[in-house]
Scaffold this motif. Structure first.
Motif, mmCIF file in Angstrom:
data_model
loop_
_atom_site.group_PDB
_atom_site.id
_atom_site.type_symbol
_atom_site.label_atom_id
_atom_site.label_comp_id
_atom_site.label_asym_id
_atom_site.label_seq_id
_atom_site.Cartn_x
_atom_site.Cartn_y
_atom_site.Cartn_z
ATOM 1 N N ALA A 79 -0.033 -0.406 11.014
ATOM 2 C CA ALA A 79 -0.121 0.870 10.298
ATOM 3 C C ALA A 79 1.212 1.266 9.684
ATOM 4 O O ALA A 79 1.254 1.929 8.652
ATOM 5 N N THR A 118 4.673 3.130 5.763
ATOM 6 C CA THR A 118 3.474 3.556 6.480
ATOM 7 C C THR A 118 2.299 3.443 5.525
ATOM 8 O O THR A 118 2.359 3.925 4.393
ATOM 9 N N ALA A 119 1.240 2.802 5.987
ATOM 10 C CA ALA A 119 0.028 2.697 5.171
ATOM 11 C C ALA A 119 -0.493 4.106 4.882
ATOM 12 O O ALA A 119 -0.413 4.985 5.746
ATOM 13 N N PRO A 120 -1.027 4.334 3.687
ATOM 14 C CA PRO A 120 -1.492 5.683 3.328
ATOM 15 C C PRO A 120 -2.463 6.304 4.333
ATOM 16 O O PRO A 120 -2.356 7.490 4.640
ATOM 17 N N HIS A 121 -3.370 5.524 4.907
ATOM 18 C CA HIS A 121 -4.343 6.068 5.864
ATOM 19 C C HIS A 121 -3.704 6.487 7.188
ATOM 20 O O HIS A 121 -4.328 7.184 7.988
ATOM 21 N N ALA A 122 -2.460 6.076 7.434
ATOM 22 C CA ALA A 122 -1.793 6.364 8.706
ATOM 23 C C ALA A 122 -0.654 7.377 8.574
ATOM 24 O O ALA A 122 0.045 7.645 9.548
ATOM 25 N N ARG A 123 -0.479 7.936 7.405
ATOM 26 C CA ARG A 123 0.619 8.881 7.187
ATOM 27 C C ARG A 123 0.385 10.193 7.923
ATOM 28 O O ARG A 123 -0.736 10.562 8.223
ATOM 29 N N ARG A 124 1.510 10.855 8.202
ATOM 30 C CA ARG A 124 1.519 12.168 8.859
ATOM 31 C C ARG A 124 0.944 12.126 10.277
ATOM 32 O O ARG A 124 0.365 13.085 10.759
ATOM 33 N N ARG A 125 1.148 10.990 10.923
ATOM 34 C CA ARG A 125 0.708 10.846 12.317
ATOM 35 C C ARG A 125 1.879 10.523 13.240
ATOM 36 O O ARG A 125 1.686 10.174 14.395
ATOM 37 N N SER A 182 0.820 -1.216 0.000
ATOM 38 C CA SER A 182 0.000 0.000 0.000
ATOM 39 C C SER A 182 0.852 1.264 0.000
ATOM 40 O O SER A 182 0.391 2.327 -0.402
ATOM 41 N N ARG A 228 -2.685 0.668 14.540
ATOM 42 C CA ARG A 228 -3.789 1.619 14.650
ATOM 43 C C ARG A 228 -5.062 0.806 14.493
ATOM 44 O O ARG A 228 -5.229 0.107 13.488
ATOM 45 N N ASP A 229 -5.924 0.866 15.493
ATOM 46 C CA ASP A 229 -7.152 0.066 15.485
ATOM 47 C C ASP A 229 -6.842 -1.414 15.264
ATOM 48 O O ASP A 229 -7.475 -2.080 14.454
#
Length: 156
Positions: free
Chosen positions: A55, A74-81, A21, A50-51
């Motif tokens: 992630a 890093t999976a796209p939905h978890a970036r910038r965290r 991903s 994450r959940d």
């Protein structure tokens, strides 16, 4: 605060899914590659969840005071965290007592996000590997070799 979790061979499928991903089709590694690397004693993997789903993860080989980052995804939905930074920070803190002195990595010259990330963390360009990677369309691309000595803390 990001708390890295040790990953073993049983995490290979999840690591492959996150890697697929995070990278293009030609750059994604299969689960078998992660299984092979994780079966080697010098290879370490740490992940963030994450959940309850993986992630982000970092995969390194640590030998004689040097840790080479084989991949960091890093999976796209978890970036910038803060997952990638937290993984690198946590692993550095973990490896310092074992003699970690230097980080090493290579990154494709066209991966501007990774180049900015590593440069921001104090990594410097050491050299360039010409025509290191091959893209699906057959184009060859250079890789930038980077390193950072372990001195001060990575800022959170």
């Amino acid at each position: 605060m990001i708390v890295p979790t040790e990953l073993g061979v049983e995490a290979a499928d999840g690591m492959a899914a996150v890697h697929a991903s995070a990278f293009s089709e030609e750059e994604a590694w299969p689960a078998a590659a992660f299984q092979d690397l994780l079966s080697q004693p010098a290879t370490l993997a740490r992940g963030c969840f994450r959940d309850s789903a993986l992630a982000a993860f970092i995969l390194v080989q640590f030998v004689a005071g040097e840790a080479e980052i084989l991949t960091l995804a890093t999976a796209p939905h978890a970036r910038r965290r803060g997952f990638a930074r937290g993984l690198l920070t946590g692993l550095e803190q973990e490896l310092r007592p074992s003699g970690l002195e230097k980080w090493l990595l290579d990154v494709a010259v066209d991966n501007s996000g990774a180049l900015a990330f590593y440069t921001n963390l104090g990594f410097r360009t050491d050299s360039i590997r010409r025509n290191y990677s091959k893209r699906l369309e057959g184009k060859r691309i250079d890789a930038i070799l980077m390193s950072r000595t372990v001195g001060g803390q990575i800022s959170q």
